[in-house]
Design a protein around this motif. Sequence first.
Motif, PDB file in Angstrom:
ATOM      1  N   HIS A  14       0.863  -1.201   0.000  1.00  0.00           N
ATOM      2  CA  HIS A  14       0.000   0.000   0.000  1.00  0.00           C
ATOM      3  C   HIS A  14       0.895   1.244   0.000  1.00  0.00           C
ATOM      4  CE1 HIS A  14      -3.640   2.250   1.981  1.00  0.00           C
ATOM      5  NE2 HIS A  14      -2.738   3.148   1.616  1.00  0.00           N
ATOM      6  N   HIS A  24       1.511   5.314  -2.054  1.00  0.00           N
ATOM      7  CA  HIS A  24       1.045   6.375  -2.979  1.00  0.00           C
ATOM      8  C   HIS A  24       2.304   7.131  -3.410  1.00  0.00           C
ATOM      9  CE1 HIS A  24      -3.087   6.509  -0.793  1.00  0.00           C
ATOM     10  NE2 HIS A  24      -2.322   5.900   0.084  1.00  0.00           N
ATOM     11  N   HIS A  50      -9.619   2.205   1.443  1.00  0.00           N
ATOM     12  CA  HIS A  50      -9.178   2.971   2.613  1.00  0.00           C
ATOM     13  C   HIS A  50     -10.400   3.058   3.517  1.00  0.00           C
ATOM     14  CE1 HIS A  50      -5.735   4.241   0.233  1.00  0.00           C
ATOM     15  NE2 HIS A  50      -5.250   4.881   1.275  1.00  0.00           N
ATOM     16  N   HIS A  74      -6.001   0.522   6.736  1.00  0.00           N
ATOM     17  CA  HIS A  74      -6.036   1.471   7.882  1.00  0.00           C
ATOM     18  C   HIS A  74      -6.799   0.833   9.044  1.00  0.00           C
ATOM     19  CE1 HIS A  74      -3.995   4.985   6.247  1.00  0.00           C
ATOM     20  NE2 HIS A  74      -4.649   4.794   5.115  1.00  0.00           N
ATOM     21  N   ASP A  90       2.580   2.756   3.415  1.00  0.00           N
ATOM     22  CA  ASP A  90       1.625   3.810   3.029  1.00  0.00           C
ATOM     23  C   ASP A  90       2.374   5.032   2.498  1.00  0.00           C
ATOM     24  OD1 ASP A  90      -0.791   5.128   2.651  1.00  0.00           O
ATOM     25  OD2 ASP A  90      -1.112   5.607   4.758  1.00  0.00           O
TER      26      ASP A  90
HETATM   27 FE    FE Z   1      -3.103   5.191   1.884  1.00  0.00          FE
END
Ligand code: FE
Length: 413
Positions: free
Chosen positions: A77, A79, A247, A270, A322
Amino acid sequence: MKTLLPDKIDALFINCHVATMADNALSIIDKGALAVTGTTISWVGKEKNLPENFKTRIPKIIDCSKGWILPGFVDCHTHLVWAGSRSSEFEMRLNGASYEEISKNGGGILSTVKATRNASTDDLFILASKRVEALLEQGITTLEIKSGYGLNLETELKILEVIRRLDENFPLHVDATFLGAHALPPEYQHNPDGYIDLVTQTMLPEVKAQGIATAVDVFCEHIGFTLPQTKKVFETAKNLGLNIKLHAEQLSNSNGAALASEFNALSCDHLEYLSLSGAKKMAQHTVAAVLLPGAFYFLKETQKPPVEIFRNLKIPMAVSTDLNPGSSPVHSMTLILNMACMLFDMTCEEALLGATINGAKALGLEQSKGSIETGKDADLVVWDIDTPEDLCYLAGLTPVDVVMIKGNIHHTT
Ligand code: FE
Ligand code: DI6
Protein backbone atom coordinates in the motif's frame (compact mmCIF):
# COMPACT_ATOMS: atom_id res chain seq x y z
CA MET A 1 4.20 -26.96 -2.41
CA LYS A 2 6.64 -29.88 -2.83
CA THR A 3 8.27 -30.51 -6.18
CA LEU A 4 10.69 -33.11 -7.47
CA LEU A 5 14.42 -32.44 -7.11
CA PRO A 6 15.45 -29.89 -9.71
CA ASP A 7 17.72 -31.18 -12.47
CA LYS A 8 19.24 -27.73 -12.95
CA ILE A 9 20.28 -25.18 -10.37
CA ASP A 10 21.43 -21.65 -11.14
CA ALA A 11 22.23 -20.38 -7.67
CA LEU A 12 22.69 -21.94 -4.25
CA PHE A 13 22.66 -20.08 -0.94
CA ILE A 14 24.59 -21.89 1.78
CA ASN A 15 25.64 -21.21 5.37
CA CYS A 16 22.35 -19.44 6.13
CA HIS A 17 19.34 -19.57 8.38
CA VAL A 18 15.98 -19.26 6.68
CA ALA A 19 12.71 -17.82 7.97
CA THR A 20 10.37 -19.11 5.28
CA MET A 21 7.17 -17.40 6.55
CA ALA A 22 5.27 -20.47 5.34
CA ASP A 23 2.35 -21.89 7.38
CA ASN A 24 1.57 -18.54 8.97
CA ALA A 25 4.72 -18.48 11.14
CA LEU A 26 8.41 -17.61 10.91
CA SER A 27 8.99 -21.33 10.15
CA ILE A 28 12.71 -21.27 10.79
CA ILE A 29 15.24 -23.56 9.15
CA ASP A 30 18.54 -23.40 11.05
CA LYS A 31 21.78 -24.10 9.17
CA GLY A 32 19.88 -24.00 5.94
CA ALA A 33 20.47 -23.85 2.22
CA LEU A 34 18.31 -22.66 -0.64
CA ALA A 35 18.49 -23.39 -4.36
CA VAL A 36 17.20 -21.26 -7.20
CA THR A 37 16.41 -22.50 -10.69
CA GLY A 38 15.64 -19.79 -13.24
CA THR A 39 13.22 -17.40 -11.58
CA THR A 40 11.96 -19.74 -8.87
CA ILE A 41 12.94 -21.38 -5.60
CA SER A 42 13.70 -25.02 -6.39
CA TRP A 43 14.91 -26.40 -3.05
CA VAL A 44 15.04 -25.22 0.57
CA GLY A 45 16.04 -27.21 3.64
CA LYS A 46 18.84 -28.00 6.05
CA GLU A 47 22.27 -27.73 4.44
CA LYS A 48 23.17 -31.18 5.70
CA ASN A 49 20.28 -32.56 3.65
CA LEU A 50 21.49 -30.97 0.42
CA PRO A 51 21.49 -33.63 -2.28
CA GLU A 52 25.09 -34.76 -2.94
CA ASN A 53 25.39 -33.61 -6.53
CA PHE A 54 24.06 -30.09 -5.83
CA LYS A 55 27.35 -28.40 -4.98
CA THR A 56 29.25 -29.64 -7.98
CA ARG A 57 27.13 -28.40 -10.87
CA ILE A 58 26.01 -24.99 -9.71
CA PRO A 59 27.16 -21.84 -11.47
CA LYS A 60 26.72 -19.53 -8.48
CA ILE A 61 27.20 -20.34 -4.80
CA ILE A 62 26.39 -17.59 -2.31
CA ASP A 63 27.89 -18.03 1.15
CA CYS A 64 25.61 -16.13 3.54
CA SER A 65 28.12 -16.04 6.44
CA LYS A 66 25.48 -17.35 8.82
CA GLY A 67 23.09 -14.55 7.82
CA TRP A 68 19.33 -14.90 7.51
CA ILE A 69 17.28 -15.34 4.36
CA LEU A 70 13.73 -14.05 4.40
CA PRO A 71 11.29 -13.53 1.55
CA GLY A 72 11.62 -10.06 -0.01
CA PHE A 73 9.28 -7.57 1.59
CA VAL A 74 5.92 -6.91 -0.04
CA ASP A 75 4.94 -3.25 0.41
CA CYS A 76 1.26 -3.59 -0.44
CA HIS A 77 0.00 0.00 0.00
CA THR A 78 1.84 3.10 -1.24
CA HIS A 79 1.05 6.38 -2.98
CA LEU A 80 4.59 7.09 -4.08
CA VAL A 81 3.98 8.90 -7.38
CA TRP A 82 3.63 12.55 -6.44
CA ALA A 83 5.18 15.96 -7.03
CA GLY A 84 5.64 18.87 -4.63
CA SER A 85 6.26 18.90 -0.92
CA ARG A 86 4.03 19.07 2.16
CA SER A 87 6.76 19.93 4.65
CA SER A 88 5.10 23.29 5.37
CA GLU A 89 1.94 21.41 6.38
CA PHE A 90 4.04 19.29 8.69
CA GLU A 91 5.14 22.50 10.38
CA MET A 92 1.50 23.72 10.50
CA ARG A 93 0.47 20.52 12.22
CA LEU A 94 3.31 20.89 14.72
CA ASN A 95 1.79 24.30 15.46
CA GLY A 96 -1.57 22.73 16.21
CA ALA A 97 -3.50 22.49 12.91
CA SER A 98 -5.16 19.12 12.29
CA TYR A 99 -4.88 16.99 9.14
CA GLU A 100 -8.62 17.47 8.56
CA GLU A 101 -8.41 21.28 8.98
CA ILE A 102 -5.55 21.52 6.51
CA SER A 103 -7.47 19.33 4.09
CA LYS A 104 -10.67 21.44 4.42
CA ASN A 105 -8.70 24.60 3.68
CA GLY A 106 -7.47 23.37 0.31
CA GLY A 107 -4.20 21.92 1.57
CA GLY A 108 -3.60 18.25 2.14
CA ILE A 109 -4.21 15.91 -0.76
CA LEU A 110 -5.30 18.81 -3.00
CA SER A 111 -1.98 20.63 -2.67
CA THR A 112 -0.24 17.49 -3.92
CA VAL A 113 -2.82 17.22 -6.72
CA LYS A 114 -1.94 20.72 -7.92
CA ALA A 115 1.78 19.97 -8.04
CA THR A 116 1.23 16.57 -9.64
CA ARG A 117 -1.03 17.98 -12.37
CA ASN A 118 1.72 20.49 -13.21
CA ALA A 119 4.49 17.88 -13.40
CA SER A 120 5.41 16.07 -16.61
CA THR A 121 5.44 12.28 -16.90
CA ASP A 122 9.25 12.39 -16.98
CA ASP A 123 9.46 14.58 -13.86
CA LEU A 124 7.11 12.29 -11.99
CA PHE A 125 9.09 9.25 -13.09
CA ILE A 126 12.34 10.75 -11.80
CA LEU A 127 10.78 11.71 -8.46
CA ALA A 128 9.14 8.32 -7.99
CA SER A 129 12.28 6.44 -9.07
CA LYS A 130 14.20 7.82 -6.10
CA ARG A 131 11.54 6.51 -3.76
CA VAL A 132 11.45 3.09 -5.43
CA GLU A 133 15.25 2.88 -5.24
CA ALA A 134 15.11 3.59 -1.51
CA LEU A 135 12.56 0.80 -1.03
CA LEU A 136 14.46 -1.65 -3.23
CA GLU A 137 17.65 -1.13 -1.27
CA GLN A 138 15.78 -2.09 1.87
CA GLY A 139 14.64 -5.42 0.62
CA ILE A 140 11.24 -4.58 -0.85
CA THR A 141 10.77 -6.83 -3.87
CA THR A 142 7.04 -6.36 -4.50
CA LEU A 143 5.32 -3.01 -4.43
CA GLU A 144 1.82 -1.66 -4.87
CA ILE A 145 1.40 1.95 -5.96
CA LYS A 146 -1.88 3.85 -6.12
CA SER A 147 -2.79 6.75 -8.36
CA GLY A 148 -4.96 9.43 -6.74
CA TYR A 149 -3.05 12.71 -6.97
CA GLY A 150 -4.50 13.53 -10.39
CA LEU A 151 -8.26 13.52 -9.90
CA ASN A 152 -8.87 14.13 -13.60
CA LEU A 153 -8.62 11.65 -16.43
CA GLU A 154 -5.43 13.05 -17.91
CA THR A 155 -3.43 13.16 -14.69
CA GLU A 156 -4.71 9.88 -13.28
CA LEU A 157 -3.61 8.19 -16.53
CA LYS A 158 -0.28 10.04 -16.34
CA ILE A 159 0.34 8.65 -12.85
CA LEU A 160 -0.66 5.13 -13.90
CA GLU A 161 1.69 5.45 -16.88
CA VAL A 162 4.52 6.39 -14.50
CA ILE A 163 3.69 3.32 -12.39
CA ARG A 164 3.87 1.17 -15.52
CA ARG A 165 7.27 2.66 -16.35
CA LEU A 166 8.49 1.97 -12.81
CA ASP A 167 7.45 -1.66 -13.23
CA GLU A 168 9.28 -1.86 -16.54
CA ASN A 169 12.45 -0.11 -15.38
CA PHE A 170 12.97 -1.61 -11.94
CA PRO A 171 13.48 -5.28 -11.14
CA LEU A 172 10.82 -5.40 -8.45
CA HIS A 173 7.23 -6.36 -9.21
CA VAL A 174 4.88 -3.35 -9.21
CA ASP A 175 1.09 -3.56 -9.01
CA ALA A 176 -0.94 -0.47 -9.94
CA THR A 177 -4.16 0.52 -8.18
CA PHE A 178 -6.51 3.21 -9.49
CA LEU A 179 -7.50 5.58 -6.66
CA GLY A 180 -9.40 8.19 -8.65
CA ALA A 181 -11.83 8.55 -5.72
CA HIS A 182 -9.12 9.79 -3.34
CA ALA A 183 -10.40 13.34 -2.80
CA LEU A 184 -12.84 15.74 -4.41
CA PRO A 185 -11.03 17.80 -7.08
CA PRO A 186 -11.51 21.61 -7.03
CA GLU A 187 -13.67 21.48 -10.21
CA TYR A 188 -16.24 19.29 -8.42
CA GLN A 189 -16.17 20.90 -4.94
CA HIS A 190 -19.95 21.33 -5.01
CA ASN A 191 -20.77 18.27 -7.04
CA PRO A 192 -19.32 15.11 -5.46
CA ASP A 193 -21.78 12.82 -7.23
CA GLY A 194 -20.77 14.40 -10.54
CA TYR A 195 -17.17 13.47 -9.77
CA ILE A 196 -18.15 9.91 -8.94
CA ASP A 197 -19.94 9.80 -12.34
CA LEU A 198 -16.69 10.91 -13.97
CA VAL A 199 -14.79 8.19 -12.10
CA THR A 200 -17.26 5.44 -12.99
CA GLN A 201 -18.35 6.47 -16.48
CA THR A 202 -15.12 7.85 -17.93
CA MET A 203 -12.03 7.11 -15.87
CA LEU A 204 -12.61 3.47 -14.89
CA PRO A 205 -13.54 2.26 -18.39
CA GLU A 206 -10.43 3.98 -19.79
CA VAL A 207 -8.20 2.52 -17.07
CA LYS A 208 -9.59 -0.90 -17.87
CA ALA A 209 -9.23 -0.41 -21.63
CA GLN A 210 -5.56 0.52 -21.22
CA GLY A 211 -4.96 -2.41 -18.84
CA ILE A 212 -3.03 0.00 -16.68
CA ALA A 213 -4.28 -0.99 -13.19
CA THR A 214 -5.31 -4.27 -11.60
CA ALA A 215 -7.25 -2.89 -8.64
CA VAL A 216 -9.49 -0.01 -7.61
CA ASP A 217 -9.39 1.78 -4.26
CA VAL A 218 -11.54 4.53 -2.67
CA PHE A 219 -10.96 6.85 0.30
CA CYS A 220 -14.22 6.18 2.16
CA GLU A 221 -14.20 8.81 4.91
CA HIS A 222 -15.97 11.97 6.02
CA ILE A 223 -13.23 13.98 4.28
CA GLY A 224 -13.33 11.55 1.34
CA PHE A 225 -16.30 9.74 -0.18
CA THR A 226 -19.55 8.44 1.31
CA LEU A 227 -20.63 4.83 1.51
CA PRO A 228 -23.13 5.12 -1.41
CA GLN A 229 -20.48 6.82 -3.57
CA THR A 230 -17.97 4.10 -2.67
CA LYS A 231 -20.55 1.48 -3.62
CA LYS A 232 -21.00 3.01 -7.07
CA VAL A 233 -17.27 2.82 -7.72
CA PHE A 234 -17.14 -0.80 -6.53
CA GLU A 235 -20.07 -1.81 -8.75
CA THR A 236 -18.31 -0.42 -11.79
CA ALA A 237 -14.98 -1.97 -10.78
CA LYS A 238 -16.63 -5.34 -10.30
CA ASN A 239 -18.33 -5.18 -13.69
CA LEU A 240 -14.98 -4.39 -15.28
CA GLY A 241 -13.31 -7.32 -13.49
CA LEU A 242 -10.93 -5.20 -11.41
CA ASN A 243 -9.84 -6.12 -7.89
CA ILE A 244 -11.20 -4.06 -5.03
CA LYS A 245 -9.43 -2.44 -2.08
CA LEU A 246 -10.56 0.24 0.35
CA HIS A 247 -9.18 2.97 2.61
CA ALA A 248 -11.63 2.17 5.38
CA GLU A 249 -12.24 3.39 8.92
CA GLN A 250 -9.02 5.45 9.08
CA LEU A 251 -10.37 8.55 10.84
CA SER A 252 -13.92 7.44 11.70
CA ASN A 253 -16.22 4.44 11.28
CA SER A 254 -18.07 4.74 7.95
CA ASN A 255 -18.83 1.00 7.70
CA GLY A 256 -16.67 0.87 4.60
CA ALA A 257 -15.03 -2.44 5.50
CA ALA A 258 -18.39 -4.24 5.57
CA LEU A 259 -19.26 -2.86 2.14
CA ALA A 260 -15.87 -3.75 0.67
CA SER A 261 -16.20 -7.26 2.12
CA GLU A 262 -19.52 -7.74 0.35
CA PHE A 263 -17.65 -6.98 -2.87
CA ASN A 264 -15.00 -9.56 -1.90
CA ALA A 265 -12.27 -6.95 -1.65
CA LEU A 266 -8.67 -8.12 -1.52
CA SER A 267 -8.02 -5.87 1.46
CA CYS A 268 -9.32 -3.13 3.69
CA ASP A 269 -6.64 -0.72 4.77
CA HIS A 270 -6.04 1.47 7.88
CA LEU A 271 -9.02 0.20 9.98
CA GLU A 272 -8.32 2.07 13.21
CA TYR A 273 -12.06 2.67 13.74
CA LEU A 274 -13.26 -0.74 12.53
CA SER A 275 -16.26 -2.18 14.40
CA LEU A 276 -16.56 -5.81 15.48
CA SER A 277 -19.33 -6.36 12.92
CA GLY A 278 -17.10 -4.90 10.19
CA ALA A 279 -14.29 -7.25 11.22
CA LYS A 280 -16.66 -10.22 11.15
CA LYS A 281 -17.65 -9.35 7.58
CA MET A 282 -13.99 -9.21 6.61
CA ALA A 283 -13.40 -12.64 8.15
CA GLN A 284 -16.46 -14.06 6.40
CA HIS A 285 -15.16 -12.89 3.00
CA THR A 286 -11.42 -13.58 3.74
CA VAL A 287 -10.42 -9.96 3.29
CA ALA A 288 -6.91 -9.02 4.44
CA ALA A 289 -6.40 -6.18 6.93
CA VAL A 290 -3.64 -3.80 5.88
CA LEU A 291 -2.32 -1.93 8.91
CA LEU A 292 -0.45 1.33 8.37
CA PRO A 293 1.38 2.40 11.51
CA GLY A 294 3.29 5.13 9.63
CA ALA A 295 0.08 7.13 9.10
CA PHE A 296 -1.07 6.48 12.67
CA TYR A 297 2.29 7.77 13.94
CA PHE A 298 2.57 10.72 11.61
CA LEU A 299 -0.99 11.93 12.30
CA LYS A 300 -0.51 11.34 16.04
CA GLU A 301 -3.62 9.17 16.10
CA THR A 302 -4.65 7.52 19.33
CA GLN A 303 -7.24 4.95 18.22
CA LYS A 304 -5.43 1.70 17.44
CA PRO A 305 -6.70 -0.86 14.92
CA PRO A 306 -8.36 -3.87 16.61
CA VAL A 307 -5.40 -6.24 16.36
CA GLU A 308 -6.76 -8.61 19.01
CA ILE A 309 -9.99 -9.00 17.00
CA PHE A 310 -7.98 -9.72 13.83
CA ARG A 311 -6.09 -12.41 15.75
CA ASN A 312 -9.25 -13.98 17.11
CA LEU A 313 -10.98 -13.96 13.73
CA LYS A 314 -7.82 -15.16 11.94
CA ILE A 315 -7.87 -12.20 9.57
CA PRO A 316 -4.44 -11.93 7.89
CA MET A 317 -2.71 -8.73 9.01
CA ALA A 318 -0.44 -7.04 6.47
CA VAL A 319 1.73 -4.04 7.30
CA SER A 320 2.89 -1.48 4.80
CA THR A 321 4.62 1.91 4.55
CA ASP A 322 1.62 3.81 3.03
CA LEU A 323 4.42 5.95 1.57
CA ASN A 324 2.75 9.27 0.70
CA PRO A 325 3.54 12.98 1.18
CA GLY A 326 0.74 13.81 3.62
CA SER A 327 0.16 11.16 6.22
CA SER A 328 3.11 8.76 5.97
CA PRO A 329 6.29 10.09 4.38
CA VAL A 330 8.02 6.96 5.66
CA HIS A 331 10.49 5.32 3.28
CA SER A 332 11.53 2.43 5.52
CA MET A 333 9.91 -0.97 6.00
CA THR A 334 12.11 -1.81 9.00
CA LEU A 335 10.93 1.36 10.71
CA ILE A 336 7.34 0.33 9.91
CA LEU A 337 8.02 -3.09 11.45
CA ASN A 338 9.19 -1.43 14.64
CA MET A 339 6.12 0.85 14.65
CA ALA A 340 3.79 -2.12 14.10
CA CYS A 341 5.23 -3.68 17.26
CA MET A 342 5.44 -0.54 19.38
CA LEU A 343 2.25 1.26 18.32
CA PHE A 344 -0.09 -1.61 17.40
CA ASP A 345 1.19 -4.23 19.86
CA MET A 346 1.96 -6.73 17.13
CA THR A 347 4.60 -9.36 17.82
CA CYS A 348 7.76 -9.43 15.71
CA GLU A 349 6.48 -12.59 14.04
CA GLU A 350 3.15 -10.92 13.17
CA ALA A 351 4.89 -7.80 11.85
CA LEU A 352 7.22 -9.89 9.68
CA LEU A 353 4.33 -11.98 8.37
CA GLY A 354 2.61 -8.65 7.66
CA ALA A 355 5.48 -7.40 5.53
CA THR A 356 5.78 -10.66 3.58
CA ILE A 357 3.08 -13.30 3.06
CA ASN A 358 0.17 -11.24 4.34
CA GLY A 359 1.25 -8.31 2.16
CA ALA A 360 1.15 -10.75 -0.74
CA LYS A 361 -2.36 -11.85 0.29
CA ALA A 362 -3.48 -8.21 0.31
CA LEU A 363 -2.46 -8.08 -3.37
CA GLY A 364 -3.80 -11.50 -4.31
CA LEU A 365 -0.21 -12.63 -5.02
CA GLU A 366 0.20 -15.24 -2.31
CA GLN A 367 0.62 -18.06 -4.84
CA SER A 368 3.90 -16.61 -6.10
CA LYS A 369 5.17 -14.09 -3.52
CA GLY A 370 5.67 -13.56 0.19
CA SER A 371 7.11 -16.85 1.46
CA ILE A 372 10.00 -19.18 0.75
CA GLU A 373 8.54 -22.36 -0.70
CA THR A 374 9.55 -24.42 -3.67
CA GLY A 375 7.86 -23.22 -6.83
CA LYS A 376 7.48 -19.64 -5.64
CA ASP A 377 9.33 -16.69 -7.18
CA ALA A 378 12.94 -16.43 -5.98
CA ASP A 379 12.39 -13.01 -4.31
CA LEU A 380 14.78 -13.19 -1.36
CA VAL A 381 16.81 -11.03 0.93
CA VAL A 382 19.92 -12.08 2.85
CA TRP A 383 20.16 -10.07 6.07
CA ASP A 384 23.18 -9.56 8.30
CA ILE A 385 21.24 -10.16 11.52
CA ASP A 386 21.37 -12.59 14.45
CA THR A 387 17.63 -13.30 14.59
CA PRO A 388 14.62 -12.35 12.40
CA GLU A 389 13.33 -10.29 15.33
CA ASP A 390 16.30 -7.94 14.83
CA LEU A 391 14.47 -6.53 11.79
CA CYS A 392 11.77 -5.19 14.14
CA TYR A 393 13.96 -4.48 17.13
CA LEU A 394 16.97 -2.63 15.64
CA ALA A 395 14.80 0.36 14.72
CA GLY A 396 15.92 2.14 11.60
CA LEU A 397 18.77 -0.23 10.75
CA THR A 398 18.52 -2.02 7.42
CA PRO A 399 21.34 -4.56 7.26
CA VAL A 400 20.68 -5.91 3.75
CA ASP A 401 23.41 -8.12 2.30
CA VAL A 402 21.82 -9.45 -0.90
CA VAL A 403 18.53 -8.78 -2.70
CA MET A 404 17.45 -11.36 -5.26
CA ILE A 405 14.37 -10.82 -7.41
CA LYS A 406 13.07 -13.58 -9.66
CA GLY A 407 16.44 -15.28 -9.52
CA ASN A 408 18.53 -12.20 -10.36
CA ILE A 409 20.75 -10.52 -7.80
CA HIS A 410 20.13 -6.77 -7.66
CA HIS A 411 21.87 -5.58 -4.60
CA THR A 412 24.93 -6.72 -2.72
CA THR A 413 26.92 -4.94 -0.08
FE1 FE B 1 -3.10 5.19 1.88
N1 DI6 C 1 -5.32 8.08 3.41
C1 DI6 C 1 -4.06 8.37 3.68
O1 DI6 C 1 -3.50 8.18 4.72
C2 DI6 C 1 -3.45 8.93 2.46
N2 DI6 C 1 -4.51 8.84 1.54
C3 DI6 C 1 -5.57 8.37 2.13
O2 DI6 C 1 -6.62 8.20 1.54
C4 DI6 C 1 -3.04 10.34 2.68
C5 DI6 C 1 -2.71 11.02 1.43
C6 DI6 C 1 -2.25 12.43 1.62
O3 DI6 C 1 -2.46 13.09 2.65
O4 DI6 C 1 -1.63 12.92 0.66
